[in-house]
Design an enzyme around this catalytic site. Structure first.
Site: not given
Ligand code: ADP
Ligand code: ZN
Length: 222
Positions: A13, A88, A127, A162, A174
């Site tokens: 993404k 999400r 990653r 990360r 996740r």
């Molecule tokens: P990934 O998709 O690999 O989990 P992201 O960088 O998109 O990584 O997100 C990292 C973390 O940030 C998520 O695991 C969550 O804890 C939080 N997060 C990101 N976007 C949201 C969202 N829309 N709602 C709630 N928590 C979020």
């Protein structure tokens, strides 16, 4: 033009959103990146959000939704934005619809990326991200390694893993949350007729770059 990136962790993404943003000039709004920036700067929002992020859980809507709203209201997002990591959940998608309606806008396109699960787990483990918050380039140790080990090609800063990517439990959490809460959004948006589903996979030799090119063609023909 409001574009949403859907797809599990590790499907690319961020890669697709980054290319689209570069070519269109619309900002890539990644909730994960905004949270990580706040965590590294030690802000109150960052400290609160990290309680959830460290274990791979979702940050509560009371924190996430106003943060996205404020970002969408910034000047650089007035012509368009590429949302990467939001919404999400169905609740977030509904809240997004109402905040966009208030602004006289709507979701125009949803790019749903799909990748076989085994590939996704390997990709997340491999990653590495640039530690420079201004750069944030992403690498993959096998598919897209940096020229010099541990160093960002673009800016020379150190590459790091990360925290939530180095922890298999957090990766599993996740992916489970994705299946349970985020995947139903494909149907939610399909009912509105705005979804394009695209496979990103080594098995068909199709990378994020290829998807981005195809989407750019679609945007031009519209
Ligand atoms: P990934 O998709 O690999 O989990 P992201 O960088 O998109 O990584 O997100 C990292 C973390 O940030 C998520 O695991 C969550 O804890 C939080 N997060 C990101 N976007 C949201 C969202 N829309 N709602 C709630 N928590 C979020
Ligand atoms: Zn860099």
């Amino acid at each position: 033009m409001i574009i949403i990136m859907l797809g599990a962790q590790g499907t690319g993404k961020g890669t697709v959103a980054g290319i689209l943003s570069q070519k269109t000039g619309w900002p890539q709004i990644s909730t994960g990146d905004i949270f990580r920036k706040n965590i590294s700067e030690g802000t109150e929002l960052g400290i609160e959000a990290n309680k959830y992020i460290a274990n791979g859980n979702l940050v509560p809507d009371e924190i996430t939704v106003p943060m996205v709203k404020a970002r969408l209201e910034e000047d650089d997002a007035k012509d368009g934005a590429i949302l990467d990591g939001f919404p999400r959940t169905k609740e977030q998608a509904e809240k997004l619809d109402s905040m966009l309606a208030e602004m006289g806008r709507k979701v125009d396109l949803v790019i749903n990326l799909i990748t076989p699960r085994e590939e996704v787990i390997t990709r997340i483990l491999n990653r590495r991200v640039c530690s420079n918050q201004q750069c944030k380039a992403t690498y993959n140790l096998t598919m897209h390694p940096p020229k010099v080990e541990g160093i960002c090609d673009k800016c020379g800063a150190k590459l790091v893993q990360r925290e939530d990517d180095s922890n298999e439990e957090s990766i599993k959490t996740r992916l489970n949350i994705y299946d349970e809460k985020t995947k139903p959004l494909v149907d939610f948006y399909q009912a509105k007729g705005v979804v394009t589903t695209q496979e990103v996979s080594e098995r068909i030799n199709r990378l994020g770059q290829d998807v981005a090119e195809d989407v750019l063609k679609m945007l031009k023909n519209n």
